[in-house]
Scaffold this motif. Sequence first.
Motif, mmCIF file in Angstrom:
data_model
loop_
_atom_site.group_PDB
_atom_site.id
_atom_site.type_symbol
_atom_site.label_atom_id
_atom_site.label_comp_id
_atom_site.label_asym_id
_atom_site.label_seq_id
_atom_site.Cartn_x
_atom_site.Cartn_y
_atom_site.Cartn_z
ATOM 1 N N UNK A 166 -7.581 4.343 -5.628
ATOM 2 C CA UNK A 166 -7.684 3.406 -6.757
ATOM 3 C C UNK A 166 -6.396 2.591 -6.904
ATOM 4 N N UNK A 167 -5.234 3.259 -6.842
ATOM 5 C CA UNK A 167 -3.962 2.571 -7.025
ATOM 6 C C UNK A 167 -3.681 1.582 -5.886
ATOM 7 N N UNK B 193 0.836 -1.210 0.000
ATOM 8 C CA UNK B 193 0.000 0.000 0.000
ATOM 9 C C UNK B 193 0.867 1.256 0.000
ATOM 10 N N UNK B 194 1.960 1.254 0.758
ATOM 11 C CA UNK B 194 2.844 2.411 0.816
ATOM 12 C C UNK B 194 3.503 2.700 -0.519
ATOM 13 N N UNK C 162 -9.999 -5.404 -0.502
ATOM 14 C CA UNK C 162 -9.797 -4.176 0.268
ATOM 15 C C UNK C 162 -11.168 -3.587 0.571
ATOM 16 N N UNK C 163 -11.526 -3.514 1.842
ATOM 17 C CA UNK C 163 -12.848 -3.020 2.232
ATOM 18 C C UNK C 163 -12.892 -1.509 2.329
ATOM 19 N N UNK C 164 -11.754 -0.894 2.684
ATOM 20 C CA UNK C 164 -11.726 0.566 2.779
ATOM 21 C C UNK C 164 -10.292 1.055 2.738
ATOM 22 N N UNK C 165 -10.134 2.253 2.180
ATOM 23 C CA UNK C 165 -8.854 2.959 2.205
ATOM 24 C C UNK C 165 -9.162 4.363 2.699
ATOM 25 N N UNK C 166 -8.797 4.635 3.936
ATOM 26 C CA UNK C 166 -9.022 5.946 4.538
ATOM 27 C C UNK C 166 -7.753 6.770 4.377
ATOM 28 N N UNK C 167 -7.913 8.001 3.893
ATOM 29 C CA UNK C 167 -6.767 8.851 3.603
ATOM 30 C C UNK C 167 -6.852 10.124 4.436
ATOM 31 N N UNK D 15 -8.296 -3.614 5.613
ATOM 32 C CA UNK D 15 -8.649 -2.196 5.677
ATOM 33 C C UNK D 15 -7.339 -1.428 5.833
ATOM 34 N N UNK D 16 -7.252 -0.290 5.153
ATOM 35 C CA UNK D 16 -5.994 0.452 5.094
ATOM 36 C C UNK D 16 -6.229 1.918 5.449
ATOM 37 N N UNK D 17 -5.350 2.471 6.287
ATOM 38 C CA UNK D 17 -5.354 3.896 6.616
ATOM 39 C C UNK D 17 -4.032 4.485 6.147
ATOM 40 N N UNK D 18 -4.101 5.627 5.470
ATOM 41 C CA UNK D 18 -2.907 6.294 4.962
ATOM 42 C C UNK D 18 -2.849 7.722 5.465
ATOM 43 N N UNK D 19 -1.654 8.177 5.829
ATOM 44 C CA UNK D 19 -1.404 9.586 6.133
ATOM 45 C C UNK D 19 -0.429 10.062 5.083
ATOM 46 N N UNK D 20 -0.735 11.201 4.450
ATOM 47 C CA UNK D 20 0.160 11.669 3.412
ATOM 48 C C UNK D 20 0.266 13.182 3.362
#
Length: 157
Positions: free
Chosen positions: A116-117, A45-46, A130-135, A94-99
């Motif tokens: 999307x990527x 994911x990173x 992937x159920x969710x990607x929180x940004x 489930x994925x959480x991203x900080x950017x």
Amino acid sequence: MTEQTSTTTRADLATTERSRGGQSSPLQTEHGSTSIADGVVSKIAGIAASSVVGVHALGGGAARAMGALRERIPGASTSRSQGVTVEVGERETAIDLELVAEYGVSVVDLAEGVRRNVIQSVERMTGLRVTEVNIAVNDVHLPEEEPAEPAESPRVQ
């Protein structure tokens, strides 16, 4: 009158997965099962998030500072999962991203492209849904914030 929310929590992931026991999964076959570590998903994911144009860096201020220190240690490698938190179940993640976004980029378009990527990369490489990607966009990088390249000094004066 009480308000009810219809959001699914991550704790519900495991319950949902157990209740779907009859569905087939590329990770659960009659020949055995495959488990994928959280670190694998967070690294994928990173890398996927970092490759989107408009993403300057991953992680919050503290994570980026620690990453900068880590890079200065001889033999240490750059963390590809900095700013990424994942929760991995048997069939879903489930994925959480900080950017940090580049200045001038539409945050809405950037988040959509990153989402999307990340989803395509994680699902293709792991077989997990992937159920969710929180940004969380926690900063905007300005071009003038680039550190000046130090001029090389001659070895002998």
